[in-house]
Design a protein around this motif. Structure first.
Motif, PDB file in Angstrom:
ATOM      1  N   LYS A   3       0.808  -1.213   0.000  1.00 35.50           N
ATOM      2  CA  LYS A   3       0.000   0.000   0.000  1.00 35.50           C
ATOM      3  C   LYS A   3       0.845   1.267   0.000  1.00 35.50           C
ATOM      4  CE  LYS A   3      -4.530   0.731   1.903  1.00 35.50           C
ATOM      5  NZ  LYS A   3      -5.241   0.602   0.668  1.00 35.50           N
ATOM      6  N   HIS A   4       2.012   1.211   0.611  1.00 37.67           N
ATOM      7  CA  HIS A   4       2.875   2.389   0.718  1.00 37.67           C
ATOM      8  C   HIS A   4       4.298   2.004   0.320  1.00 37.67           C
ATOM      9  CE1 HIS A   4       4.273   6.057   3.275  1.00 37.67           C
ATOM     10  NE2 HIS A   4       4.261   6.307   1.988  1.00 37.67           N
ATOM     11  N   ALA A  26       2.098  -1.324  -6.962  1.00 38.25           N
ATOM     12  CA  ALA A  26       1.083  -0.407  -6.438  1.00 38.25           C
ATOM     13  C   ALA A  26      -0.270  -0.648  -7.098  1.00 38.25           C
ATOM     14  CB  ALA A  26       1.521   1.037  -6.648  1.00 38.25           C
ATOM     15  N   GLN A  29      -3.183  -3.185  -5.624  1.00 41.59           N
ATOM     16  CA  GLN A  29      -4.059  -2.889  -4.497  1.00 41.59           C
ATOM     17  C   GLN A  29      -4.640  -1.488  -4.640  1.00 41.59           C
ATOM     18  OE1 GLN A  29      -2.266  -3.872  -0.806  1.00 41.59           O
ATOM     19  NE2 GLN A  29      -3.990  -3.196   0.395  1.00 41.59           N
ATOM     20  N   SER A  32      -3.241   2.459  -3.126  1.00 40.79           N
ATOM     21  CA  SER A  32      -1.823   2.375  -2.801  1.00 40.79           C
ATOM     22  C   SER A  32      -1.156   3.693  -3.190  1.00 40.79           C
ATOM     23  CB  SER A  32      -1.171   1.197  -3.516  1.00 40.79           C
ATOM     24  OG  SER A  32      -1.342   1.328  -4.906  1.00 40.79           O
TER      25      SER A  32
END
Length: 141
Positions: A3-4, A26, A29, A32
């Protein structure tokens, strides 16, 4: 899961391939985000000012270097932030410190960059980052 993401770049072909992989991850999801990180090492900062005439022109050239990376991320519809650090201690140390302070699911980095001193198999920056960043690291050839 991813997510990050932190994407460390230097403008090289390897960092562009790293950007492609970061976008792929990314995109797996919803919601993200990629943080695009560029570190200006102390010696590079001085040579940029000498090459481009002043610090404003050097800053503009750095921002121009980021454009293809930003475009790639925007085309994929992924959220992003851009961080430019001025690392007096060197690119690797600045990336490590920034990555270890943040809550990143992974760091994505190219295996070789634009540095003049590189080890035989891995770039000296990416090798050092691999050893010291706490988050998972995806090194892209």
């Amino acid at each position: 899961m991813f997510k990050h993401l932190l994407l460390a770049i230097d403008g090289s072909d390897h960092s562009m391939r790293a950007a492609e992989k970061a976008v792929e991850l990314a995109s797996l999801q919803d919601n993200s985000k990629i943080e695009l990180l560029y570190v200006v090492a102390g010696n590079k900062s001085k040579s940029d000012v000498l090459q481009y005439g002043d610090s404003d022109a050097a800053s503009l050239k750095r921002k121009e270097m980021l454009v293809p990376f930003v475009e790639k991320i925007e085309q994929a519809g992924v959220k992003y932030d851009t961080t430019i650090l001025h690392g007096s201690s060197g690119a690797a140390e600045s990336i490590i410190e920034h990555a270890n302070k943040g809550a990143y699911d992974a760091l994505v980095i190219g295996s070789r960059g634009l540095g003049t001193v590189q080890t035989m198999v891995l770039g000296s920056v990416s090798h050092k980052v691999m050893k010291h960043v706490k988050a998972p690291v995806l090194m892209v050839k």
